[in-house]
Enzyme design. Structure first.
Site, PDB file in Angstrom:
ATOM      1  N   GLY A  40      60.452 -17.634  -2.315  1.00 24.83           N
ATOM      2  CA  GLY A  40      59.741 -17.628  -3.802  1.00 24.83           C
ATOM      3  C   GLY A  40      58.360 -17.094  -3.622  1.00 24.83           C
ATOM      4  O   GLY A  40      57.960 -17.577  -2.392  1.00 24.83           O
ATOM      5  N   SER A  44      55.565 -21.203  -6.404  1.00 19.11           N
ATOM      6  CA  SER A  44      56.804 -21.260  -7.047  1.00 19.11           C
ATOM      7  C   SER A  44      57.522 -22.872  -6.970  1.00 19.11           C
ATOM      8  O   SER A  44      58.560 -23.145  -7.352  1.00 19.11           O
ATOM      9  CB  SER A  44      58.053 -20.043  -6.806  1.00 19.11           C
ATOM     10  OG  SER A  44      58.062 -20.356  -5.315  1.00 19.11           O
ATOM     11  N   GLY A  45      57.054 -23.678  -6.134  1.00 22.12           N
ATOM     12  CA  GLY A  45      57.335 -24.855  -5.954  1.00 22.12           C
ATOM     13  C   GLY A  45      57.780 -25.191  -4.668  1.00 22.12           C
ATOM     14  O   GLY A  45      58.413 -26.092  -4.208  1.00 22.12           O
ATOM     15  N   LYS A  46      57.697 -24.393  -3.600  1.00 19.07           N
ATOM     16  CA  LYS A  46      58.564 -24.316  -2.365  1.00 19.07           C
ATOM     17  C   LYS A  46      58.026 -25.562  -1.596  1.00 19.07           C
ATOM     18  O   LYS A  46      58.782 -26.217  -1.196  1.00 19.07           O
ATOM     19  CB  LYS A  46      58.412 -23.112  -1.320  1.00 19.07           C
ATOM     20  CG  LYS A  46      58.920 -21.879  -2.301  1.00 19.07           C
ATOM     21  CD  LYS A  46      58.620 -20.810  -1.336  1.00 19.07           C
ATOM     22  CE  LYS A  46      57.508 -20.253  -0.753  1.00 19.07           C
ATOM     23  NZ  LYS A  46      56.412 -19.568  -1.714  1.00 19.07           N
ATOM     24  N   GLU A 173      56.223 -22.693   6.519  1.00 18.55           N
ATOM     25  CA  GLU A 173      55.717 -21.627   6.734  1.00 18.55           C
ATOM     26  C   GLU A 173      55.128 -21.779   8.355  1.00 18.55           C
ATOM     27  O   GLU A 173      53.834 -21.686   8.430  1.00 18.55           O
ATOM     28  CB  GLU A 173      54.651 -21.052   5.886  1.00 18.55           C
ATOM     29  CG  GLU A 173      55.182 -20.446   4.354  1.00 18.55           C
ATOM     30  CD  GLU A 173      53.996 -19.888   4.010  1.00 18.55           C
ATOM     31  OE1 GLU A 173      53.269 -19.114   4.242  1.00 18.55           O
ATOM     32  OE2 GLU A 173      54.312 -20.162   2.715  1.00 18.55           O
TER      33      GLU A 173
END
Lengths: 287, 268
Positions: A40, A44-46, A173
């Site tokens: 996303g 986006s809310g990840k 990440e």
């Protein structure tokens, strides 16, 4: 609905003072031993989703959480954050948030979590050494964690969670500051974790590595789950390109070749799959 | 004289650790250069010598004719702006606007110019919508653009970006690409450290390849990705599309999907 290891049902979450929820009506079942990649755009809310799964939301961040979050079919809120620690390891996006500062060299930094879990001294040394070799940071053993480069810190942060050997890895990440070789190495380790039966929930932009290693892919857009499922189904969906989702080169190439009139099989996402399809075409042409 | 000149430059930390080993190169005004190489190759240490954050332990660095050994970091920072790898090493104000205004104000520009530069920088880095926000409420990828804007606002001739592509999504990479094009159009000199080979192949004509504390070569993307030995030395990998082209026996100079489709349809 199949009950998974972690189940989220109609989860909506709004940060304190925020106008709008960051996660909207999210439902998904994460099963034991699978490797999930979350894609996303930024914001986006990840990361928020990761924080919900780990229980940092609402324990640490507060705000308003509705819906159900279950761990082993039991509400996550029945556990304290420290009770969850042996089960869930969380690798933060920014390694600076991970490194404790409580120890002044890398070796001790990685041993720190094990000491807190009460592991015997003799075992700690061996475990830490194994982990350091695996993550290629042996040469940093005596250095101060805060004097390392971003990429080195990222590997130390990852190693310190690996050392705890949790059942579930939530990884945000992990390769953003790593060179291609080191990124491969991290994915290779994640792959080994999966083979050892661990559950992986990974936020990552490196789409080629995801297409190779992940089992399922979830795509978030403005807090909503817009697409999810087996990686071949999700990552071959060219319509995601317009929604600013990075897709594998194979998907983009397949689309370009189809537009040029070639008959390319559906649901190719890796280089090897594309190579096989093209070789078959070439063979057909030359016969 | 070139805008930036490194003559046989080495740097060792006080503990004796050698980080950059006998590096020589020149960069002309208006060039747009990428520096690639694995973690620990000496990339960050090299660029920090351009704006005087560190001084060479041997050899000479000249920036705009100034021997950096003779000038303070404060003076050199008027020539070259450096955007740190980790935005959190750099941010210290409680709104994005104050963060961006700080640099030009410290340089003593009048208020009107400070406002102009702030506006222009926020526009280029696409952080205009966040001006009144606290940087620490923004995601890391946006904070990176806040630090980029705060360095752009200092209106230096040279801009150095340390891994700006790290953690960026599709939109972030587009913003960076657009920014580099704008800087080129403005005649600025830009130096970008990155691990993203897809970003390198589309955005730069000149690439410095570093490995093991040394500068190995200055090459074009095609020359770099065709040179297996160089790639191996620098531990870099070819872009996906080029690997695939080679593996199925197409030409070895295919860098884009368009190149690929063109070559494929010519042959098959």
């Amino acid at each position: 609905m199949v009950m998974g290891l972690i189940d989220l049902k109609n989860v909506t979450y709004t940060y304190p003072l925020a106008d709008e929820p960051s996660i909207k009506d999210f439902t998904y079942s994460f099963e034991q031993g699978k490797f999930y990649a979350i894609l996303g755009a930024n914001e986006s809310g990840k990361t928020t989703l990761c924080n919900i799964i780990r229980g940092f939301i609402p324990d640490f961040f507060q705000g308003e959480l509705t819906g159900e979050v279950l761990f082993n079919q039991e509400p996550l809120s029945h556990y304290t954050l420290s009770e969850l620690a042996p089960y869930m390891g969380y690798v933060f996006q920014n390694p600076f948030n991970q490194i404790t500062g409580a120890r002044d060299n890398v070796f001790e930094e990685i041993a720190y979590g094990l000491e807190n879990l009460g592991v015997a001294k003799g075992d700690i040394e061996k475990q830490v050494k194994d982990i350091m070799e695996m993550t290629n940071i042996m040469s940093l053993a005596d250095k101060n964690p805060f004097e390392l480069s971003g990429g080195q810190q990222q590997r130390v942060a990852f190693a310190s969670i690996l050392a705890l050997s949790p059942d579930i890895f939530i990884i945000d990440e992990p390769t953003s500051q790593l060179d291609p070789q080191e990124s491969e190495r991290i994915f290779d380790i994640i792959h080994q974790l999966k083979n050892a039966g661990k559950t992986i929930i990974l936020v990552e932009h490196k789409i080629e590595l995801i297409s190779e290693y992940a089992d399922e892919v979830l795509v978030l857009e403005e807090g909503r789950l817009i697409c999810s499922g087996k990686k071949h189904d999700v990552l071959s969906d060219i319509s995601l390109k317009e929604r600013q989702i990075d897709l594998p080169e194979t998907t983009l190439l397949a689309d370009a070749l189809r537009k040029a009139g070639y008959n390319i099989p559906e649901k190719l996402i890796t280089k090897e799959e594309m190579k096989a399809a093209l070789m078959a075409h070439i063979k057909g042409v030359s016969q | 004289m070139s805008l930036i000149e490194f003559n046989d430059v080495s740097f060792s930390y006080p503990n004796g650790f050698l980080a950059v080993d006998q590096v020589s190169f020149t960069i002309e005004s208006g060039e747009n250069v990428a520096i690639v190489g694995q973690n620990g190759a000496g990339k960050t240490t090299t660029v920090k010598m351009i704006n005087g954050l560190i001084k060479p332990t041997s050899g000479k660095v000249y920036v705009n004719g100034k021997d950096t050994a003779d000038y303070t970091t404060a003076t050199l920072s008027r020539e070259a702006g450096y955007v740190f790898q980790n935005p959190d090493d750099q941010i210290f104000h409680n709104t994005v606007r104050k963060e961006i205004e700080y640099g030009p104000r410290m340089l003593g520009f009048d208020e009107e110019k400070v406002q102009d530069l702030t506006q222009q920088a926020a526009h280029l880095a696409r952080v205009e919508d966040y001006l009144e926000e606290n940087p620490y409420n923004l995601p890391l990828s946006v904070r990176k653009f806040v630090t980029i804007a705060s360095v752009l606002a200092m209106d230096t001739e040279i801009l150095i970006f340390d891994e700006p592509t790290a953690g960026q999504d599709v939109a972030g990479l587009e913003t960076l690409q657009h920014l580099l094009q704008q800087l080129q159009a403005m005649g600025k000199t830009a130096i970008t450290i990155t691990h993203d080979m897809d970003f390198v192949k589309t955005n730069f004509k000149k690439i410095f390849v570093m490995a093991n504390k040394k500068l190995l070569r200055q090459v074009s993307p095609k020359a770099l990705f065709q040179d297996r030995q160089l790639l191996e030395q620098a531990m870099l990998t070819q872009p996906f599309i080029m690997q695939l082209a080679e593996e199925i026996g197409l030409e070895d100079d295919i860098l884009t999907i368009e190149d690929f489709v063109h070559a494929f349809s010519k042959n098959y």
